[in-house]
Design an enzyme around this catalytic site. Structure first.
Site: not given
Ligand code: UDX
Length: 429
Positions: A11, A30, A119, A149, A204, A251, A253, A260
């Site tokens: 971030v 840092d 956060t 963010e 957030k 999606q 899975g 996060c």
């Molecule tokens: C997330 C939020 O999207 C972002 O806005 C926030 O600030 C930080 O957390 P990130 O952790 O980078 O971002 O990943 P993201 O793309 O959101 O995916 C999170 C998890 O959900 C992944 O493990 C991904 O594989 C899973 N996922 C995502 C699914 O299993 N199915 C989906 O349809 C979408």
């Protein structure tokens, strides 16, 4: 503007490179001297598409320093992007935030805008304000702004440059911060969502918890569809034309991971429990997510007479594609569980490295070919593009067995069946 960014994590580094690109003079600090040393040598400690190029492009107005106190004391705008990890009970650990705030208090002599990007649970920015007052800082000498963010790892630069909103939480009587925030983000075309300090914090958490809800919800629906031999993709296509639902984050899975979602949903649950609210939905989201790995292992077990002792190739270690991050990765959990069951696990990932070493029955290979050679089964655990377009004919020749478990529902089952391999997905009738 002169902006000091505290924290050189993903971030902090994303914010630093984008704000420098918008024309500001940015110093990212840092306490980790090694990290700062390598950043000053042009090496970026995280894999994030485009970040290395953006840092190098803006090297004239983007510097890195491990002299945190000195930099904080000189800069009028401090943007806090330090880690806020979970404590064992799910509560957010604010130690790093508090130590930055204390450093600001020790050195503050002229007006500063203190922006929290990390956060933090509802009420934290009010606490930061009160902490500074308690330390004897006059209220007219600072403003605290909550500016969360919404960056996804793997597309963080794009997400910040193309933000769908800029959330700004301020104290009611704060007249100074909005123009400062508008100058900081000048050049980004995004609507401003103005709210209170805690309002921004809740936006957030609500955003991340809602997205996690969509994932757990569709995973539960997929389990039902699986039993009734219904194709989950047809169902998602059928519901997502409704703009109230949208096609995103549906999606199915292995479930959600990363730095996060797991932490934030748990933290929000903790904040609710602290106020005597039982957050049934938040608890259900997590319960479903926690059982996804076992659900897939059960599916795999039914494909073999005896799973222990089998050699399994797990493709994917990162928590999602386009990152080397393995924090709370479902793939890592799957690898660990398979090894505990007595399987021999071969693994491969284009960018990520296993977060543990020294387990005799787990080997990470540097090529996909080595990882799949002589295996009884292949599991796709992270949907890297490279895995969507595999040459299955070649892979079949390398394998010993014939089972392919697509734990991200990301490959075309017909291309697998055609070769006489067994395809296991979820609800892909
Ligand atoms: C997330 C939020 O999207 C972002 O806005 C926030 O600030 C930080 O957390 P990130 O952790 O980078 O971002 O990943 P993201 O793309 O959101 O995916 C999170 C998890 O959900 C992944 O493990 C991904 O594989 C899973 N996922 C995502 C699914 O299993 N199915 C989906 O349809 C979408």
């Amino acid at each position: 503007m002169k902006i000091c960014i505290v924290g050189a994590g993903y971030v902090g580094l994303t914010s630093a490179s984008v704000l420098a690109d918008l024309g500001h003079t940015v110093c990212c600090v840092d306490t980790n001297k090694e990290k700062i040393k390598s950043l000053n040598l042009g090496e970026v400690p995280i894999y994030e598409p485009g970040i290395k190029e953006l840092i190098s492009k803006n090297k004239d107005n983007l510097t890195f320093s491990s002299n945190v106190v000195n930099t904080i004391s000189k800069y009028p705008v401090i943007l806090i992007a330090v880690g806020t990890p979970s404590l064992p009970d799910g509560k957010t650990d604010l130690t790093y935030i508090h130590s930055v705030v204390d450093l600001i208090a020790e050195t503050l002599t002229s007006y500063k805008t203190i922006i929290t990007k990390s956060t933090v649970p509802p009420g934290t920015n009010e606490e930061i304000h009160n902490r500074l007052i308690q330390k004897g800082i006059a209220p007219e000498l600072f403003s605290v702004v909550s500016n969360p963010e919404f960056l996804r790892e793997g597309s963080a630069i794009f997400d910040m440059m193309n933000a769908d909103k800029i959330v700004v939480g301020m104290k009611k009587n704060d007249k100074k911060s909005l123009p400062i925030m508008k100058s900081i983000y000048q050049g980004l075309e995004a609507p401003y969502i103005m709210t209170s300090l805690s309002g921004a914090e809740m936006i957030k958490y609500t955003s991340n918890a809602f997205l996690a809800t969509k994932i757990s919800f569709i995973n539960e629906i997929a389990r039902i569809c699986d039993k009734y031999e219904v194709n989950i993709e047809d169902v998602v296509r059928g519901i997502s034309t409704d703009p109230r639902i949208s096609p995103h984050f549906l999606q199915s899975g292995l479930g959600y991971g990363g730095s996060c979602f797991p932490k934030d949903v748990r933290s929000l649950e903790h904040s609710a429990l602290e106020k005597n609210i039982t957050p049934l939905i938040l608890q259900a989201i997590q319960a479903t997510n926690h059982t996804q790995v076992d659900f897939y292992i059960d599916k795999l077990s039914s494909a073999f007479d005896n799973l222990p002792g089998k050699t399994i190739s797990v493709l994917g270690i990162a928590f999602k594609p386009n990152t080397d991050d393995t924090r709370c990765s479902r793939a890592v959990q799957l690898i660990d569980k398979l090894s505990q069951l007595g399987c021999k696990v071969n693994t491969y990932d284009p960018k990520a490295t296993l977060p543990f070493i020294g387990k005799a029955n787990i080997i990470q290979y540097t090529t996909l070919e080595q990882s799949v050679t002589d295996t009884d089964c292949i599991i796709i655990a992270t949907e890297w593009d490279e895995f969507r377009q595999l040459d299955w004919k070649k892979i079949k020749e390398l394998m010993k067995g014939n089972v392919v478990l697509d734990a991200r529902n990301c490959i075309d089952p017909s291309s697998i069946y055609e070769l006489g391999l067994d395809y296991i997905g979820v609800a892909r009738s």
